[in-house]
Every structure is written in C-alpha cells, then in structure tokens.
Motif scaffolding. Structure first.
Motif, PDB file in Angstrom:
ATOM      1  N   LEU A 191     -32.865  15.473  34.371  1.00 45.40           N
ATOM      2  CA  LEU A 191     -31.414  15.628  34.300  1.00 45.40           C
ATOM      3  C   LEU A 191     -30.872  15.298  32.913  1.00 45.40           C
ATOM      4  CD1 LEU A 191     -30.088  14.520  37.774  1.00 45.40           C
ATOM      5  CD2 LEU A 191     -29.935  16.746  36.676  1.00 45.40           C
ATOM      6  N   ASP A 212     -32.794   6.275  35.377  1.00 44.03           N
ATOM      7  CA  ASP A 212     -31.577   7.016  35.048  1.00 44.03           C
ATOM      8  C   ASP A 212     -30.896   6.408  33.818  1.00 44.03           C
ATOM      9  OD1 ASP A 212     -29.429   8.966  35.683  1.00 44.03           O
ATOM     10  OD2 ASP A 212     -28.259   7.153  36.013  1.00 44.03           O
ATOM     11  N   GLN A 262     -37.662  13.778  38.125  1.00 49.24           N
ATOM     12  CA  GLN A 262     -36.310  14.219  38.487  1.00 49.24           C
ATOM     13  C   GLN A 262     -35.243  13.534  37.626  1.00 49.24           C
ATOM     14  OE1 GLN A 262     -34.775  13.250  42.424  1.00 49.24           O
ATOM     15  NE2 GLN A 262     -33.966  15.309  42.651  1.00 49.24           N
ATOM     16  N   ALA A 263     -35.333  12.193  37.517  1.00 51.79           N
ATOM     17  CA  ALA A 263     -34.304  11.455  36.777  1.00 51.79           C
ATOM     18  C   ALA A 263     -34.236  11.908  35.315  1.00 51.79           C
ATOM     19  CB  ALA A 263     -34.581   9.949  36.845  1.00 51.79           C
TER      20      ALA A 263
END
Lengths: 397, 397
Positions: free
Chosen positions: A135, A106, A131-132
């Motif tokens: 974003l 992230d 996923q990270a």
C-alpha cells in the motif's frame, strides 16, 4: 461518478486468505489453513481478574485518551524483558506500542516508503507484510530462504544492484515456512547490511514459542543502529487485544510517533493497562511453557502425519518452534489444485501463492498446527495424504 | 547514515498541541486546552460489569483474532441507531469499525488520496484531520466557517477552480469552533456538491451532545451517494477504548476494508464485545443525558465567564452542544502572546494556529469546557480576563 480511489489502493486485491478461511470455516473441515493461536490456551480467567483490578484501581484513567507512545509501564516491562531474555538494551523511549505488529508494519511503510522504493522481503514471506508495504507502493525484491536462513548469493545480488530502504525478515520460526535463521546466517546477513543505508526489520512474534534447541542472536544485537524489532502479545497472551510494539533506533522514534498519532492517536488504553496488570500478576514464562508444550506435541503429530501419509517426494521444513510447517509438492504440481481436492476430502491449508509477491501458482503450501489437537491432526494428515495421492494419479495418469 | 524517511513524513512537525498539553499538566494550571471528555462521567462500573459478562460468556472468542469489518452485532447496533435517531438507512455491511474516527480519517486518506490531491477543509478545522490527511500529501483548500456553517462564496470559488476528491466537515458543534451548520447551509452545500465527483466526509462525534435546540439533517441524508459518516464512541462512552466507525456508500467499502486490513488487521476485538455488551445492558440515552446536563452547565459557566471577565471586543461562538468555544481577540492580537501571559496566570487554552493549514499566528483560540467544573471555570475565566487585560495594555501602551 468517476473513480476517486488512490493509486495505492486501486489494484490491491482483497486477501486471498479471506476466501480460503471462508471455505475452511465448515465444521466438518479439519483446517490447517488459519494462522491463529489456540484459543483454548488464552488466559481468560487471569485476564478477567486483571481487568477487574484495572477497573477498580485506575478505571477512569484507563478509559481516557492517552499518549501516542503507549503506556510507560508497559514499555518499561518490554524493555526489561529484552534485557533479561536477550541481553538487549532498549530504552522504553525507543519502544512504541502498536495495534499488533501489523500496525508496526503500516507505520514503517508510512514513515519510510516513497512510491517505488526498494524493499527486500523473504521468499516465501509474511503476507501481512506484503499487503501492508504494497500500500506504500514498495518495489519488492524477494530473497529465497532455506532451512538456514537467507540465500546469501541472491541477497548479495540484490544489494549490488539496488538501494533497498527496508529489509523485512522473520528470523525465528518464520511465517510461512517455519524455518529459523542460524547464527552463522544472521552474522553473514548482518555483515553484508552493516553500514549500508538500509533498515533491517526483524519481525519476531514467535520467538518465545521454541520447542527444541537454543535461541539465536537477535539482529538488533548484531546491527543496533539499523535493526528495528517488531514484537507482539498476540501469540503469548491473546491477539484479540491487538497489542504489539516497534523497538527502533532513537533517531527514528519521533517520526514513528507522528505516524502513529496521525493513524489513530494511540492504541487502546484499557487493553494496555489490562496486559500490564496481567503481566504484573502472573508468571508469563510459565504460561508460555504451557503453550510450548501443546504446540510442540501438535507439531510432532503433524510431522508424524507427514511421514506416515505423504509420499517421501513431498518436501517439508522442520520447525523448532512457532505455528507453521511448509510443504513442497513433487514435480512442481500446483498446490491450488491440491487445495481443491483436499477440500473435497475435508481438510484445508493455504496454497503458497499469497506468500510470494509475484506468483499465481506454486508447488508449495502452508500448514498450521497450533489450533488442531494431536489426534485430529493425524486424521487431517491422512486426508491430505489421500488428496496428494489423487493429485499425483491425475498428474501421472 | 543518509536520510531514509519518506517524503510524506519528513516535514510533518510533531503536534504543537502536545507541547501545550505538557505545560497544562501542571496541577495549579486551570486547563481549557484539552479536548478530552470528562472522565468523571465514564461509566466505569457498568463497563466493568459488561467486561465480566464478556469474559464469562465469550471470553475465548473475544480474545481471538476477528474480521476486519468489525463485530457484526456492533455494526447492527450502529445501523439500528442511525435509523432510529436520524432516519438514516445504513446497512451494517456499509459500516467499518475503526480505532476511533481518527483511524477513519487515516483510512480515507489511504483509500483516496494521491500526492497533491485537492481536499476541502473547514477554517478553522480539526487538527487531527489536518495531520492525518497531510500524511497523504493532500493539498488543502480551507473554506472559512461562520456561525451558520460554510462560507458559501468561498466554497463556490474553490469548486469552480479545483477538483477536490474529499471535503471534510464537522457540521455539529464543530471542533474547534463549536458552531453548527444550519439546515439551510447544509442544503446549500449539498446542492453545490451533488453530482460532482467528490466525497463529503461528515465527521460527527459530538452530535449526541446537544444542550439546546433541535437536530439538523445529516449530509448523509442530503447526499446518500457522496457522504461518508465518521462516528465514535469516544464522547458518549469512553475514548480509551478507541472505537469509532466509518459508514460509507457500498461501492467504497471493499477498498476501505483492504485499507483497514493492511493497517492493523482489525480493531480490538475484546473492546468491541465490551462496548456491544455495555450497550445491550444499559440505557445509553440516559447516560448521554447525564453528560449533556454536566457539559451544558459548564458551557453556561464559561459563557458567563466570557461576559463577566472578557472585554466585549473579544468575539466568541455560541455552541448549542459539544465541548468547545472559539474566541477571537480584538485588533488582530496574537493568541500565542496571550497564551504566554495566561500560563503565568495559571490558565491554559489552545492558540488557534494548529487549526489552520497555513498560519503560524492567529488572533483566535479554542476553549474546552468539558473537563473543568463550573466553579473552576469561573476562576479560570477570571484569570484569562486578567491576561487579556495585560496583553491589551502591552499592545496599546
């Protein structure tokens, strides 16, 4: 009330894995679907003793706010271990403690990615990374992996036509495929990337879980100025403490630390003290050997199960460590269809699609062997064999 | 190698506060610069006992991965406390456990803000919020606060010309100013915001630290569909455990949970179990009363110091709780100049500028009274008085 959501969050679906794990939670189901370390191996008594020592010696300190970089002693320990185990010289100043390597991902997204920036990712690749970085609106360029590592011709193609900022790899006992990059493949990748304006993110949570063979060279050694290492205590101590780290070139650290500070000020101070105390009081290498023995036996049991119960047309990887085996079904048949049949037979796995950036159907699937004992693995594989048989009958019937 | 940093991170400076805290760490300096709770009040023995109980009863479980929402029991506790203390009906399903409220802010930025989105923030405002939301490239619209709450005419102006998505407030014992919004002011704010396409973020870490007077109504009660509450255990138990929460309207939760999952999977599981066990075994209200007694005496000591040692031309707020007092210097003189003189006299504070989104110089400053005992506060205020005197001589001489 109108939609207020940001563009980045609006079209991210809830993790498919969550839904699968819900099904797999039924105690009558033998689950190869998780990605968890085996809780029976957590050093509960040793961590309890370490926690008491922390409370008794630095209780107030450990419960207070701390700096964003993380506990210096713990960063020194990590630095020392890199030197001792891999001959890597990484100053504690260039290590940032994070909430598992997931937060490392992230923070890298936050620090480097503008909307639409190109990112190279393995295919299949770690879904937490997909996923990270999604974003931060990465544009992914998947590069297939083989038993040896990256498919070099595809990597060359991507580098010829794109300017990726980040390249995300899990070179040891990859999640989901279980493969390990050979030294030859690593050198070829490094040679291609060397000197380009690109950071190679080497996510390395499983390295210590090697069953056979010898360690390969870290990308950090091959590309000291371009490689960012992600590490984690989740697989060698316990994931519930959520502690990992980023080791990055010095020029990157100030911005990474700002990103960390803005994200949550710092990681759990007590947990950092706890792990540092545990490492001071215990022989972590001996503990890791115990984990390796158990996982290795379970991996062998799963491979025996594959050979005994699955048709030879089902392909599989041969992991030398880690937690996962990757299967490829024959005739391109859908692993989601297999999942539905397998659940009826009370065995679960993760169909391959969440490990791809752009596929809803695949003929691949991930099996996890860390959490199920040898005998139960045998029973589970027998059930999986029956499900494959039924599916092949349906397809060919 | 060219610059690879994202636009969002490229121009965020390292926190000014960090530099100040470095100076203030000298043990001969009396520091009113921090924002820390008093470590002498951390319930070390009680947390130690709770930790042992967690290890003994659910050790393996507490060390394993957990769900992204957070421990259900802990969310039920928080839900129950909102009902009991404030008459707020908030389902555990609408509570997400975070790494302190700082991560709550980060997740709200991630979930709602596109580059350039308008955000209303208090002036002066909490610098952690400024930093977290800056990274999502918020365009801030500061609204001054007075002893009563928001300056309504300025708020009306902003709402007439802008379409802010978020509005960030600390209505109780505000950081940095120490003021509390009156019920009248809250109602006026709520009436203005009601029905607009805007979420009001009510950051409420200090509410339980009230020295005098009675509690005001939460915005969550006034604007149930638009208010998002941020809460924290940092000020009532211990900040080193990094646990807080977001309580949001149901329609927002799925996206917030995705943002949490992508950020770090979940908050420290052991710490969640630890705090839940501590809350089950101890009377938190009695513990809070102890904190309030100590902070209240220290606040009184600081107010006495202001009246005794500072010229009447220095303005100050009258906090009824919390950890901070806000000073305004006469004749617009710079609080950074005062800081340089004060450090020579071995007393530290935070000059006002980091609490504004757009000012390098201000005539304001923040004093923290939670970490210094009454007597030392007196000595520190005497030193501060001397520094103010010197500065006024320089300015007027």
């Amino acid at each position: 009330m109108d939609n207020l959501f940001s563009d980045r969050i609006a079209d991210v679906p809830r993790s498919f894995i969550r839904e699968i794990l819900k099904v797999a939670i039924d105690p009558s189901v033998i689950s190869f679907a998780g990605g968890l370390p085996n809780r029976n191996l957590f050093p509960v008594a040793e961590l309890r003793a370490a926690a008491n020592r922390v409370f008794d010696t630095v209780g107030q300190e450990a419960l207070q706010y701390a700096n964003s970089e993380g506990l210096l002693g713990l960063r020194e320990y990590i630095s020392h271990r890199y030197r001792e185990k891999q001959g890597l010289e990484i100053s504690p100043d260039n290590i940032l403690i994070t909430n598992g390597s997931q937060q490392g991902l992230d923070l890298l997204g936050k620090t480097f990615l503008n909307r639409g920036d190109d990112v190279i990712i393995e295919e299949p690749g770690y879904l937490g990374a997909i996923q990270a970085l999604s974003l931060y609106r990465a544009r992914f360029h998947p590069v297939p992996i083989t038993d040896d590592g990256m498919a070099m011709d595809r990597l060359r193609e991507v580098l010829a036509t794109r300017k990726p900022k980040l390249m995300y790899l899990v070179p040891n006992f990859q999640n989901p495929a279980g493969i390990t990059y050979t030294d030859q493949n690593r050198e070829a990748v490094a040679e291609l990337v060397q000197g380009r304006n690109i950071l190679l993110v080497e996510d390395d949570p499983y390295r210590e879980l090697r069953f056979t063979g010898t360690h390969q060279t870290s990308f950090r050694k091959l590309l000291p100025d371009q490689a960012i290492l992600l590490g984690s205590f989740s697989k060698i101590i316990a994931p519930g403490l959520r502690l990992g780290w980023v080791a990055a070139p010095a020029r990157i650290m100030p911005k990474l630390i700002v990103a960390k500070q803005a994200s949550d000020l710092h990681s759990n101070h007590f947990a950092q003290r706890l792990i540092w105390q545990y490492l001071a009081d215990n022989d972590i290498d001996s503990h890791i050997r115990t984990i390796v023995q158990v996982y290795s036996r379970q991996q062998q049991s799963m491979v025996r199960g594959i050979k005994t119960y699955l048709p030879a047309t089902v392909g599989h990887t041969h992991p030398a460590g880690g937690m996962f085996i990757w299967l490829t079904l024959p005739q391109g048949i859908s692993s989601k269809r297999l999942f539905d049949l397998a659940i009826q037979d009370k065995v679960a796995f993760v169909p391959g699609s969440p490990f791809y950036v752009d596929r809803l159907e695949t003929d691949t699937l991930r099996l996890n062997f860390s959490c199920v004992d040898e005998e139960t693995i045998g029973i589970g594989m027998q059930r999986l064999g029956r499900a494959v048989e039924k599916l092949l009958e349906q397809v060919n019937g």
